[in-house]
Design an enzyme around this catalytic site. Structure first.
Site, short mmCIF file in Angstrom:
data_model
loop_
_atom_site.label_atom_id
_atom_site.label_comp_id
_atom_site.label_asym_id
_atom_site.label_seq_id
_atom_site.Cartn_x
_atom_site.Cartn_y
_atom_site.Cartn_z
N SER A 146 13.16 -60.63 -55.92
CA SER A 146 12.26 -61.61 -55.52
C SER A 146 12.12 -62.85 -55.95
CB SER A 146 11.05 -60.63 -55.42
OG SER A 146 10.45 -59.89 -56.49
N HIS A 192 16.64 -60.56 -49.44
CA HIS A 192 15.05 -60.11 -49.73
C HIS A 192 14.42 -59.75 -48.76
CE1 HIS A 192 11.28 -61.82 -51.64
NE2 HIS A 192 11.33 -60.44 -51.90
N GLU A 199 14.73 -62.57 -46.05
CA GLU A 199 15.01 -63.80 -46.55
C GLU A 199 16.35 -63.88 -47.06
OE1 GLU A 199 12.09 -64.86 -49.76
OE2 GLU A 199 11.68 -66.75 -49.03
N ASN A 223 7.87 -66.24 -52.07
CA ASN A 223 6.99 -66.14 -53.20
C ASN A 223 6.69 -67.35 -53.81
OD1 ASN A 223 6.60 -63.31 -53.74
ND2 ASN A 223 8.59 -62.83 -54.29
N1 3HC Z 1 6.74 -46.88 -44.75
C1 3HC Z 1 6.74 -46.79 -43.59
N2 3HC Z 1 6.04 -47.10 -42.73
C2 3HC Z 1 4.84 -47.42 -43.22
C3 3HC Z 1 4.55 -47.43 -44.27
C4 3HC Z 1 5.58 -47.17 -45.52
N3 3HC Z 1 5.34 -47.63 -46.75
N4 3HC Z 1 3.20 -48.04 -44.59
C5 3HC Z 1 2.67 -47.94 -43.37
N5 3HC Z 1 3.68 -47.66 -42.47
C6 3HC Z 1 3.63 -47.81 -41.05
C7 3HC Z 1 2.76 -46.59 -40.66
O1 3HC Z 1 3.43 -45.56 -40.19
C8 3HC Z 1 2.10 -47.31 -39.27
O2 3HC Z 1 2.96 -47.08 -38.24
P1 3HC Z 1 2.45 -47.01 -36.71
O3 3HC Z 1 1.45 -47.98 -36.50
O4 3HC Z 1 3.70 -47.08 -35.89
O5 3HC Z 1 2.04 -45.55 -36.78
C9 3HC Z 1 2.08 -48.67 -39.68
O6 3HC Z 1 2.83 -49.17 -40.67
C10 3HC Z 1 0.61 -49.34 -39.88
O7 3HC Z 1 0.10 -48.44 -40.91
P2 3HC Z 1 -1.20 -47.95 -41.21
O8 3HC Z 1 -1.96 -47.71 -39.82
O9 3HC Z 1 -1.28 -46.66 -42.10
O10 3HC Z 1 -1.97 -49.09 -41.92
P3 3HC Z 1 -2.02 -50.42 -41.74
O11 3HC Z 1 -2.29 -50.81 -40.30
O12 3HC Z 1 -3.07 -50.90 -42.72
O13 3HC Z 1 -0.71 -51.21 -42.38
C11 3HC Z 1 0.83 -52.35 -43.91
C12 3HC Z 1 -0.18 -50.95 -43.50
C13 3HC Z 1 1.76 -52.46 -42.97
C14 3HC Z 1 1.08 -51.98 -45.05
C15 3HC Z 1 -0.30 -53.43 -43.72
O14 3HC Z 1 -1.38 -53.37 -44.50
C16 3HC Z 1 0.28 -54.78 -44.26
O15 3HC Z 1 1.20 -55.39 -43.44
N6 3HC Z 1 0.11 -55.25 -45.43
C17 3HC Z 1 0.63 -56.31 -45.86
C18 3HC Z 1 1.97 -55.91 -46.36
C19 3HC Z 1 2.49 -57.17 -47.14
O16 3HC Z 1 2.30 -58.29 -47.39
N7 3HC Z 1 3.92 -56.86 -47.61
C20 3HC Z 1 4.64 -57.82 -48.19
C21 3HC Z 1 4.60 -58.03 -49.64
S1 3HC Z 1 5.47 -59.19 -50.55
C22 3HC Z 1 6.94 -58.55 -50.75
O17 3HC Z 1 7.20 -57.31 -50.38
C23 3HC Z 1 8.00 -59.37 -51.49
C24 3HC Z 1 7.96 -59.02 -52.82
O18 3HC Z 1 9.18 -59.87 -53.45
C25 3HC Z 1 6.67 -59.11 -53.73
#
Ligand code: 3HC
Length: 282
Positions: A119, A140, A152, A190
């Protein structure tokens, strides 16, 4: 360049997600972890994720079984020797990553592409540990990998255009949308996300609001799916600190420096969701 067999190094949150989406797209995937315990945990997560999709009627049980049948877990790096593409998603530290790239370079056919899911580390530093730097790029992914649509693609100053193009085709074939970024600190994602999360921690540290109110502000006021402190816990506070440190080390701008509270939480082992304690308790 045709990708048929994919190798993944690391079966944690990112490696298991990359393994899952690759196998779902029809690739034969070999994933390597350092111990049976970590491997079984990662593979168990993939299995339960696929089972959830079957329960929700988004996947047939036969497709789930076929997907799982395309995944082979191992603790031996040598088992990745047949790969056309290896994606490294191991610990976010440069020396272990360079050692992995050096070993993969010796193992894999000269036509194999080597990618890192880093990342914030510098991709060319990993490429330089191989004799095929033009075949190395960043791919990424975002957490949770099965849900997040972006990858990415990071091109170093020597990555060949053909390798970037093969990377693009692979990313699209696993159902993701690519963006292209230079091998500069934090890439695009990031460079933008880390200072935002760091600032949210500073706002919290300065007592401007409670964790809940800071998060609600961005969820309800800006329609973000998660507030910044929830997101920091989700990413992992150690991961966020590493990203901040890499950005700060190279760009030397105070805004990238990890806030004292973040450092202390990491020292205390409060790493967010994965340790059940961060800005919130889980
Ligand atoms: N694995 C697989 N599927 C998942 C999951 C996981 N860990 N977590 C959630 N899901 C799925 C659920 O099954 C659900 O699917 P459905 O609607 O088809 O049934 C869907 O995602 C939505 O989940 P929930 O209803 O339980 O919960 P939310 O609506 O709150 O969504 C989330 C959860 C998708 C994690 C949402 O909160 C989100 O998008 N958060 C932001 C995540 C983000 O910004 N990620 C990037 C981080 S930065 C990064 O990764 C880069 C690194 O370099 C740091």
């Amino acid at each position: 360049m045709e990708i048929k067999k994919v190798g993944v190094v690391g079966c944690g949150a990112m490696g298991s997600g990359i393994t899952q989406v690759s196998a779902q797209a029809g690739y034969q995937v070999t994933v390597r972890e350092i111990s049976d315990e970590f491997l079984n945990r990662g593979l168990g997560g993939i299995r339960s994720g696929l089972e959830r999709q079957v329960e929700r009627g988004r996947m047939t049980a036969a497709d789930k079984d076929a997907t799982l049948g395309r995944i082979k877990g191992t603790t031996r790096l040598d088992d990745l020797a047949e790969s056309d593409l290896v994606i490294e998603a191991a610990v976010e530290e440069i020396e272990p990553k360079r050692a992995i790239f050096g070993a993969l370079d010796k193992l894999c056919p000269p036509t194999a592409i080597l990618a890192t899911n880093t990342s914030s580390l510098t991709v060319i530093q990993m490429a330089a540990a191989t004799k095929r730097p033009e075949m190395v790029l960043g791919l990424h992914f975002f957490n949770p990998v099965p849900v997040m649509k972006l990858v990415e693609i990071v091109k170093t100053i020597v990555t060949s255009d053909e390798v970037v193009e093969t990377g693009r085709k692979f990313v699209e074939s696993v159902g993701k949308t690519p963006v292209f970024a230079k091998d500069q600190p934090g890439f695009i994602s990031n460079r933008l996300l880390a200072p935002y999360l760091i600032d949210a921690i500073r706002v919290y540290e300065a007592g401007l609001g409670t964790a809940e109110d800071i998060d609600q502000t961005m969820v309800l006021g800006c329609n973000h799916p998660m507030g910044p402190l929830t997101l920091a816990d989700f990413i992992g506070l150690d991961v966020l600190m590493h990203i901040a440190e890499s950005l700060h080390a190279e760009l030397a701008e105070p805004r990238f420096a990890p806030p004292p509270l973040l450092k202390r939480m990491v020292m205390a082992g409060h790493l967010g969701r994965k340790t059940k304690r961060g800005f919130y308790t889980y």
